[in-house]
Design a protein around this motif. Sequence first.
Motif, short mmCIF file in Angstrom:
data_model
loop_
_atom_site.label_atom_id
_atom_site.label_comp_id
_atom_site.label_asym_id
_atom_site.label_seq_id
_atom_site.Cartn_x
_atom_site.Cartn_y
_atom_site.Cartn_z
N SER A 164 0.84 -1.18 0.00
CA SER A 164 0.00 0.00 0.00
C SER A 164 0.87 1.24 0.00
O SER A 164 2.05 1.17 0.28
CB SER A 164 -0.90 -0.02 1.22
OG SER A 164 -1.97 0.86 0.97
N SER A 165 0.28 2.33 -0.33
CA SER A 165 1.12 3.50 -0.52
C SER A 165 0.33 4.79 -0.36
O SER A 165 -0.87 4.79 -0.33
CB SER A 165 1.65 3.45 -1.95
OG SER A 165 0.56 3.43 -2.83
N VAL A 166 1.07 5.86 -0.28
CA VAL A 166 0.44 7.18 -0.34
C VAL A 166 0.45 7.61 -1.78
O VAL A 166 1.48 7.58 -2.42
CB VAL A 166 1.26 8.22 0.46
CG1 VAL A 166 0.78 9.63 0.16
CG2 VAL A 166 1.16 7.96 1.94
N HIS A 221 0.90 1.06 8.00
CA HIS A 221 0.52 -0.21 7.36
C HIS A 221 1.20 -1.40 8.04
O HIS A 221 0.62 -2.46 8.17
CB HIS A 221 0.87 -0.19 5.87
CG HIS A 221 -0.07 0.65 5.05
ND1 HIS A 221 -1.44 0.54 5.12
CD2 HIS A 221 0.16 1.63 4.13
CE1 HIS A 221 -2.01 1.40 4.29
NE2 HIS A 221 -1.06 2.08 3.68
N HIS A 226 -7.40 2.21 3.96
CA HIS A 226 -7.13 3.62 4.18
C HIS A 226 -8.28 4.30 4.90
O HIS A 226 -9.44 3.91 4.74
CB HIS A 226 -6.81 4.31 2.85
CG HIS A 226 -5.49 3.88 2.31
ND1 HIS A 226 -5.36 2.90 1.36
CD2 HIS A 226 -4.23 4.25 2.66
CE1 HIS A 226 -4.07 2.69 1.13
NE2 HIS A 226 -3.36 3.50 1.90
N HIS A 247 2.61 7.28 7.28
CA HIS A 247 1.55 6.52 6.62
C HIS A 247 1.99 5.07 6.39
O HIS A 247 1.28 4.13 6.76
CB HIS A 247 1.23 7.22 5.28
CG HIS A 247 0.17 6.54 4.45
ND1 HIS A 247 -1.08 7.07 4.28
CD2 HIS A 247 0.18 5.40 3.74
CE1 HIS A 247 -1.79 6.27 3.50
NE2 HIS A 247 -1.04 5.24 3.15
N GLU A 248 3.17 4.90 5.83
CA GLU A 248 3.64 3.55 5.49
C GLU A 248 3.92 2.73 6.76
O GLU A 248 3.61 1.54 6.80
CB GLU A 248 4.90 3.60 4.61
CG GLU A 248 4.76 4.39 3.32
CD GLU A 248 3.59 3.98 2.44
OE1 GLU A 248 3.07 2.86 2.60
OE2 GLU A 248 3.17 4.79 1.60
ZN LIG Z 1 -1.34 3.46 2.10
#
Ligand SMILES: [Zn+2]
Length: 360
Positions: A5-7, A301, A308, A297-298
């Motif tokens: 997952s990512s921003v 996870h 999200h 953010h990361e």
């Molecule tokens: Zn993310």
Amino acid sequence: MYFYSSVRLGFYQLIPLALSLCGVLAWAQAPKPQDKPVSSACSAADFKAMAYSINDVLLREKRALEWLARYGADCPPAEIQSIHNNLAVWLGTADTPKVHLTVKDLYQSKQPVASTLEVSKNTAPAKEILPSGSVNTTSTKKVKTLPNKVDEKTAVSKEYQLRESEIAQCLPNEIANWNDGSKDTQMISPKTVYVYDHQSAPTGLSEDAVFGVLQQAATAWEQCGGQNTVVLKRDFFEAKGSMKIAVVWNDDDKLGTIGLANITKKTLTLSPEAFQNLKKSNANRNLMETLQMVVSHEVGHFQGLTAHSRRCVDVLSYYTNDAGEKCSIRDNGILPKHFEYRSMLPTACDIQRCRIANKN
Ligand SMILES: [Zn+2]
């Protein structure tokens, strides 16, 4: 199971950030843990150390209030400002309205001159605005110009205050996700070591700076109950019972995102290219602020939070989904266009959600 997952940069890339400097300065002034030893005088590092040493929420609130009663009045403005700006992160759910107001009062009492944002609370222009109904040209001019300026500032101030309160407190039933990932799980390991490799980092970005950003994120997420450490790759020998997460810079994945948490490979990848593009696209943007947000953010996870958040302010948020639906702000607030609304560190709701997932 493969999961990443990512921003996505796109969601906030377009927002001008002229006013976000307030938040950046606030963050930049936060003391590093090694800055000051615990002492009897008022120091933000001391307050932080106290907060992080107590897991029990009620006890943490009690100790915080005791600490503020004892040291608050003599606190230098810079120290109280640091406490004020980091309160939500340091206290988590113990950042109750009582603590919040106590710190806010101390903070405001130490402001020598009202700041631009605080001017809105100052009713001083009222005398000029209400000059007994005279139609004198001078006073009419004042009536026309002053209230507009005050209204503008009031609006900005209200947006900042709303953001601040959304970061500080998680109201009942407020946690909401986009349901774009599987259900939250326990964190990848109760003990995690983030091993940072500065190789291939964008030019102009120092190892110390990135290390500091990682440490801020890792420490802030510890409010969820796990233990996170950060070490440089060259200093790392063995994980000693911790789960190792490699933090690297590379563009192998070419996903167009600045950060990527790969739970399967146990890597947190940062993209030099995305970072450079960001630098080019908006000279006013504070890159360290963005990096802090992405890294926080990361790391979230890896704490077990997969989907999200739908709350704009949460560090795990997405502003819009693929269907064009928008994230939410308390009291039907509208996402401000002139500053970054998303928090740089986990909010009270991020932490609460994480504690629920980890049964802490
Ligand atoms: Zn993310």
